[in-house]
Design a protein around this motif. Structure first.
Motif, mmCIF file in Angstrom:
data_model
loop_
_atom_site.group_PDB
_atom_site.id
_atom_site.type_symbol
_atom_site.label_atom_id
_atom_site.label_comp_id
_atom_site.label_asym_id
_atom_site.label_seq_id
_atom_site.Cartn_x
_atom_site.Cartn_y
_atom_site.Cartn_z
ATOM 1 N N MET A 1 44.750 15.835 18.975
ATOM 2 C CA MET A 1 44.884 14.534 19.622
ATOM 3 C C MET A 1 45.715 14.656 20.904
ATOM 4 N N ARG A 2 45.459 13.749 21.844
ATOM 5 C CA ARG A 2 46.237 13.696 23.083
ATOM 6 C C ARG A 2 47.443 12.800 22.841
ATOM 7 N N CYS A 3 48.628 13.367 22.978
ATOM 8 C CA CYS A 3 49.858 12.671 22.580
ATOM 9 C C CYS A 3 50.810 12.531 23.758
ATOM 10 N N LEU A 4 51.451 11.381 23.837
ATOM 11 C CA LEU A 4 52.539 11.145 24.788
ATOM 12 C C LEU A 4 53.815 10.934 23.991
ATOM 13 N N VAL A 5 54.857 11.688 24.317
ATOM 14 C CA VAL A 5 56.164 11.517 23.688
ATOM 15 C C VAL A 5 57.120 10.995 24.749
ATOM 16 N N VAL A 6 57.566 9.763 24.593
ATOM 17 C CA VAL A 6 58.495 9.156 25.540
ATOM 18 C C VAL A 6 59.912 9.564 25.134
ATOM 19 N N GLY A 7 60.638 10.179 26.073
ATOM 20 C CA GLY A 7 61.944 10.738 25.734
ATOM 21 C C GLY A 7 61.806 12.101 25.089
ATOM 22 N N PHE A 11 66.869 14.480 21.625
ATOM 23 C CA PHE A 11 67.072 15.102 20.308
ATOM 24 C C PHE A 11 65.867 14.848 19.399
ATOM 25 N N LEU A 12 65.578 13.590 19.110
ATOM 26 C CA LEU A 12 64.452 13.269 18.242
ATOM 27 C C LEU A 12 63.124 13.425 18.984
ATOM 28 N N VAL A 27 50.148 17.816 24.029
ATOM 29 C CA VAL A 27 51.377 17.032 24.173
ATOM 30 C C VAL A 27 51.796 16.901 25.630
ATOM 31 N N THR A 28 52.082 15.645 26.015
ATOM 32 C CA THR A 28 52.695 15.335 27.305
ATOM 33 C C THR A 28 53.984 14.572 27.018
ATOM 34 N N ILE A 29 55.048 14.893 27.747
ATOM 35 C CA ILE A 29 56.293 14.141 27.571
ATOM 36 C C ILE A 29 56.551 13.302 28.821
ATOM 37 N N LEU A 30 57.111 12.119 28.595
ATOM 38 C CA LEU A 30 57.544 11.245 29.680
ATOM 39 C C LEU A 30 59.063 11.247 29.671
ATOM 40 N N CYS A 31 59.678 11.633 30.782
ATOM 41 C CA CYS A 31 61.139 11.697 30.830
ATOM 42 C C CYS A 31 61.611 11.387 32.239
ATOM 43 N N ARG A 32 62.900 11.066 32.357
ATOM 44 C CA ARG A 32 63.479 10.731 33.653
ATOM 45 C C ARG A 32 63.895 11.955 34.443
ATOM 46 N N CYS A 69 62.772 6.158 22.742
ATOM 47 C CA CYS A 69 63.901 5.611 23.511
ATOM 48 C C CYS A 69 63.620 4.207 24.038
ATOM 49 N N ALA A 70 63.115 3.333 23.192
ATOM 50 C CA ALA A 70 62.936 1.925 23.569
ATOM 51 C C ALA A 70 64.134 1.136 23.066
ATOM 52 N N TYR A 71 64.830 0.456 23.977
ATOM 53 C CA TYR A 71 66.035 -0.271 23.597
ATOM 54 C C TYR A 71 65.941 -1.767 23.872
#
Length: 339
Positions: A1-7, A11-12, A27-32, A69-71
Motif C-alpha cells: 500500500m502507498r502510505c503517508l506518515v505525518v511526523g 518517536f512514534l 512509505v512517504t513521510i511528511l515532516c517539517r 502529530c495532530a494537536y
C-alpha cells in the motif's frame, strides 16, 4: 500500500514508518525538517508544515495515512482536505489524556469526554510554530483538543478513520526521558549512590507500552479496517516489578528505598516531572495509569514483556550519557527524600 506518515521523523511516527517498510509497504513521510532521524533508504520524504499550505499533497495518491502529530482539529482538516477523498484508512494518534479525569479504574472507549472549547482552540492557535509539536505547550487544553481531533477525523471520514488513544510510550529514542531517567539512574547506581528513592507503595501501578507495539497495532488498524476509538497501551503493572526488572537487566547495584506520598509532598518534589512515571497527586489522576485495553486486545493488540523494552532502551541511552535528561530527581532531591 502507498502510505503517508505525518511526523515520520518523530518517536512514534518513525516507528510506524519502520514497521510499514518492514511489511513491504511504499512509505512517504511528511515532516517539517526540524527533527533528524535515520530512515530506511526506500522511504521518501515531503518537507512541509501541516499548519501551512498542503494543497500540493493533492497531487499525491495514498491508500493509508498515519498521523502522529495532530494537536488541533484544524490541523486534521488541513491534512485530510487534500488527501482524504481517496483514502482507505486514516489512523490518528490520539492520547489517553483525552479522558481528562481518571476518577475510576478501567476507563473505556465509551466514556463521555469533553470537547475543545473556544478557549482551548484559542490556546492552540496562539502556540508558537516551533512549539506546536510539544504536548506540554497545550497545558490543560491538550486532552480536549485531542478529543476534538478524533471527532473531526470521524466526521470527515466516518468508518475509514481510526483513533488510537495511546498511553505512556517507551523505547529507544523516547524524547520525554520519563522511563529513560529510571534506566540511567539505576544503571549508574554504583559506589556511593546505590540508594534510589521510589514512590511507595511498591504495588503502585504504572502503565506503559513499547512504541513498536503501538506501531504494529496502527498497521493492524489499516490492514483489518479497525474503525473508531481504541485505547492502546499496556496492562497495568506494579512499579516495583518494572524497576526490579530494570535492575536485573542492567546488572545494577541499586537498592530501592520506597518513600511514602506524604514525604514526597513535604519535600515539594513533583510527581511526573521530578519522579517520572508517578501520576500527579491529584484526585483527577487517581487512576491515570489504569485504563482498559480490553477492546484493543480483543482486536489483536499485543504487548511485549517489559524486559524486551528495557534492554534496547538501556543500550540506546548508554550511547548518549553526555546528554542531560529533561525530567527526574536531582541528587539534592534524592538526598532529601532519603533523609
Amino acid at each position: 500500500m502507498r502510505c503517508l506518515v505525518v511526523g515520520g521523523t518523530g518517536f512514534l511516527g518513525g516507528a510506524i514508518a519502520d514497521t510499514l517498510v518492514d511489511h513491504g509497504h511504499d512509505v512517504t513521510i511528511l515532516c517539517r525538517g526540524q527533527t533528524f532521524r535515520n530512515t530506511q533508504s526506500s522511504v521518501k520524504s515531503i518537507q512541509a508544515d501541516r499548519y501551512g499550505d498542503l494543497r500540493s499533497l493533492g497531487a499525491e495518491r495514498f491508500d493509508w495515512v498515519f498521523d502522529s502529530c495532530a494537536y488541533s482539529p484544524d490541523s486534521v482538516e488541513t491534512l485530510l482536505t487534500p488527501v482524504g477523498s481517496d483514502l482507505a484508512r486514516y489512523v490518528l494518534i490520539s492520547s489517553i489524556s483525552a479522558y481528562g479525569e481518571f476518577l475510576q479504574p478501567g476507563l473505556s472507549e465509551v466514556a463521555n469526554l469533553r470537547e475543545a472549547t473556544k478557549q482551548d482552540l484559542e490556546v492552540a492557535a496562539n502556540i508558537p510554530p516551533e512549539s506546536r509539536t510539544s504536548a506540554f505547550a497545550y497545558g490543560p487544553s491538550y486532552g480536549p483538543l485531542k478529543r476534538s481531533c478524533e471527532i473531526k477525523a470521524l466526521q470527515m471520514l466516518g468508518d475509514r478513520a481510526s483513533a488510537l488513544r495511546v498511553g505512556l510510550l517507551a523505547g529507544a529514542g523516547d524524547y520525554t526521558d520519563r522511563l529513560t531517567w529510571w534506566v540511567r539512574r539505576i544503571d549508574e547506581a554504583r559506589g556511593d549512590r546505590i540508594h534510589i528513592p521510589a514512590p511507595a507503595p511498591k504495588h503502585r501501578l504504572t502503565q506503559l507500552i513499547d512504541v513498536r507495539d503501538v506501531a504494529a497495532f496502527a498497521l493492524r488498524c489499516a490492514t483489518n479496517e479497525l474503525s473508531g476509538i481504541w485505547n492502546v497501551t499496556g496492562e497495568p503493572q506494579a512499579f516495583n516489578d518494572v524497576l526490579t526488572t530494570l535492575i536485573d537487566v542492567s546488572g545494577s547495584d541499586a537498592e530501592l528505598i520506597w518513600v511514602n506520598e506524604e514525604a514526597i509532598r513535604k519535600a515539594q518534589v513533583t510527581p511526573w516531572l521530578d519522579i517520572p512515571m508517578m501520576a500527579p497527586l491529584l484526585p483527577a489522576f487517581r487512576y491515570f495509569l489504569e485504563v482498559s485495553t480490553e477492546k484493543a486486545r480483543s482486536a489483536g493488540l499485543k504487548c511485549r514483556p517489559i524486559e524486551e523494552t528495557l534492554k534496547p532502551l538501556l543500550d540506546w541511552d548508554r550511547g548518549r550519557r553526555e546528554l542531560d535528561l529533561k525530567v527526574g530527581l536531582t541528587p539534592e532531591q534524592e538526598a532529601l527524600l532519603l533523609a
